[in-house]
Design a protein around this motif. Structure first.
Motif, mmCIF file in Angstrom:
data_model
loop_
_atom_site.group_PDB
_atom_site.id
_atom_site.type_symbol
_atom_site.label_atom_id
_atom_site.label_comp_id
_atom_site.label_asym_id
_atom_site.label_seq_id
_atom_site.Cartn_x
_atom_site.Cartn_y
_atom_site.Cartn_z
ATOM 1 N N GLY A 61 4.317 -54.400 4.567
ATOM 2 C CA GLY A 61 5.531 -53.820 4.374
ATOM 3 C C GLY A 61 6.281 -53.047 5.611
ATOM 4 O O GLY A 61 7.509 -52.875 5.527
ATOM 5 N N SER A 62 5.489 -52.697 6.701
ATOM 6 C CA SER A 62 5.990 -51.796 7.623
ATOM 7 C C SER A 62 6.994 -52.744 8.307
ATOM 8 O O SER A 62 7.965 -52.155 8.815
ATOM 9 N N ASP A 63 6.851 -53.991 8.522
ATOM 10 C CA ASP A 63 7.862 -54.671 9.267
ATOM 11 C C ASP A 63 9.294 -54.879 8.466
ATOM 12 O O ASP A 63 10.158 -54.569 8.779
ATOM 13 N N ASP A 64 9.211 -54.987 7.301
ATOM 14 C CA ASP A 64 10.506 -54.717 6.229
ATOM 15 C C ASP A 64 10.981 -53.420 6.292
ATOM 16 O O ASP A 64 12.261 -53.343 6.264
ATOM 17 N N ASP A 65 10.123 -52.354 6.325
ATOM 18 C CA ASP A 65 10.450 -51.108 6.354
ATOM 19 C C ASP A 65 11.394 -50.632 7.682
ATOM 20 O O ASP A 65 12.387 -50.159 7.902
ATOM 21 N N LEU A 66 10.840 -51.306 8.835
ATOM 22 C CA LEU A 66 11.528 -50.989 9.928
ATOM 23 C C LEU A 66 12.955 -51.628 9.917
ATOM 24 O O LEU A 66 13.821 -51.122 10.508
ATOM 25 N N THR A 72 19.653 -48.706 8.133
ATOM 26 C CA THR A 72 20.273 -47.371 7.757
ATOM 27 C C THR A 72 20.861 -46.671 9.064
ATOM 28 O O THR A 72 21.959 -46.182 9.051
ATOM 29 N N LEU A 73 20.006 -46.979 10.074
ATOM 30 C CA LEU A 73 20.663 -46.155 11.074
ATOM 31 C C LEU A 73 21.708 -47.018 12.039
ATOM 32 O O LEU A 73 22.426 -46.043 12.682
ATOM 33 N N LEU A 74 21.688 -48.118 12.016
ATOM 34 C CA LEU A 74 22.793 -48.930 12.628
ATOM 35 C C LEU A 74 23.407 -50.127 11.584
ATOM 36 O O LEU A 74 23.018 -51.225 11.652
#
Length: 140
Positions: A61-66, A72-74
């Motif tokens: 899930g970290s890849d989806d979280d990234l 969110t940031l961009l």
């Protein structure tokens, strides 16, 4: 014995969605063929203004979280000065400031020295360019 510096280009198709593409196996294969059991450095570089290289955990899930964090940031909206391409494409040109277009990694005994859960990944948020090159360079 291979020379002290060897380079290979990977051609990666990322499709029309934002992606995190795991390059770890390709990096390991490159080192098997070129490092000759030597110590050195692997440099992974993406020569594109809208993509980056990350060392992260994948598959949990970290890849989806990234990708969610980057959105969110961009945000993909019309706030960006850089306006050609699909709506929000200007964000893609800011991505390499947060996810750099390169990583340099240790190689010990011809093997990539990553942590247990680390993977080398291409991060691509640009839906307009589905074809990427990644340059792998080994300096022994």
């Amino acid at each position: 014995m291979p020379g002290p510096f060897t380079t290979r280009i990977l051609n990666i198709s990322t499709g029309s969605d934002e992606t995190v593409t795991d390059l770890t196996r390709a990096c390991e294969q490159f080192l098997q063929e070129t490092a000759g059991g030597r110590d050195g450095l692997l440099n992974v570089f993406v020569p594109h203004a809208t993509a980056g290289i990350a060392v992260i955990e994948t598959g949990a899930g970290s890849d989806d979280d990234l990708l969610a964090t980057l959105l969110t940031l961009l945000p993909a909206d019309d706030r960006w000065q850089h306006r050609h391409g699909s709506p929000g494409h200007g964000r893609d040109h800011v991505l390499p400031a947060l996810v750099p277009p390169h990583a340099t990694l240790p190689v010990i005994g011809g093997r990539l020295e990553l942590g247990t859960w680390q993977s080398v990944c291409l991060v691509d948020t640009n839906k307009d360019n589905p074809n990427r090159q990644v340059r792998l360079s080994f300096l022994g």
